[in-house]
Scaffold this active site. Sequence first.
Site, mmCIF file in Angstrom:
data_model
loop_
_atom_site.group_PDB
_atom_site.id
_atom_site.type_symbol
_atom_site.label_atom_id
_atom_site.label_comp_id
_atom_site.label_asym_id
_atom_site.label_seq_id
_atom_site.Cartn_x
_atom_site.Cartn_y
_atom_site.Cartn_z
ATOM 1 N N ASP A 1 0.608 -1.211 0.112
ATOM 2 C CA ASP A 1 0.220 0.432 0.120
ATOM 3 C C ASP A 1 1.408 1.171 0.183
ATOM 4 O O ASP A 1 0.178 2.178 0.930
ATOM 5 C CB ASP A 1 -1.089 0.324 1.329
ATOM 6 N N LYS B 1 -7.572 -4.666 -3.492
ATOM 7 C CA LYS B 1 -7.910 -5.441 -1.669
ATOM 8 C C LYS B 1 -8.828 -3.863 -1.574
ATOM 9 O O LYS B 1 -8.690 -2.937 -2.173
ATOM 10 C CB LYS B 1 -6.871 -5.921 -0.915
ATOM 11 N N CYS C 1 -2.013 -2.663 7.301
ATOM 12 C CA CYS C 1 -2.284 -3.259 6.560
ATOM 13 C C CYS C 1 -0.465 -4.518 6.430
ATOM 14 O O CYS C 1 -1.071 -5.412 5.482
ATOM 15 C CB CYS C 1 -1.758 -2.726 5.565
#
Length: 197
Positions: free
Chosen positions: A9, A103, A145
């Site tokens: 990310d 995601k 994450c």
Amino acid sequence: MSRALLIIDVQNDFTEGGALGVDGGAAVAAGVSRLLEAHPDAYDLVVASRDWHDADNDNGGHFAGEQAPDFVATWPEHCVAGTPGAEYHSDLATDAIDIHVQKGQGQPAYSIFEGTTPDGETLSQVLADRGITDIDVVGLATDYCVRASALDAIEHGQHVRVLTDLVAGVADESSASALAELAHAGADVVDSSVVAA
């Protein structure tokens, strides 16, 4: 032994100035790029994830909407598919990425293992197909994450290293707690100098 790098990310909304920007996010983007440039043969596979949320709904309660976000389970709107905030940070060398994973897509998702490739494959399938046994994890954010992705990698039987100089978190205390949890779960919590070893 086959090793993969998971880049979690490293997106505009999670770096400085973004909707949920963390301090040090841009430095992580640049640092990951330097690592890949300095050690082009260190990884058999490079995989990057992006939050990729729907614009027209609350993504399974992930977006707080009219309510104040609690920054635990509900969040301000971020990383909406197709927006600049969802794009990789410009300092991340995307040409080095072999596989892209998205995601979210209508539901809460923290781990890269909850996402899919554009072809609909899960990361578990990709890793199994490539015979990956060892994983290095970098990216954002350490306490969310990165933590979830590394724990899932361990759960999937991978030997995991978290490269501490190439992650950045939301808060110091929760990031330290996440790294301690990962070490306890079996990850090697080390800096990126191990890649050259």
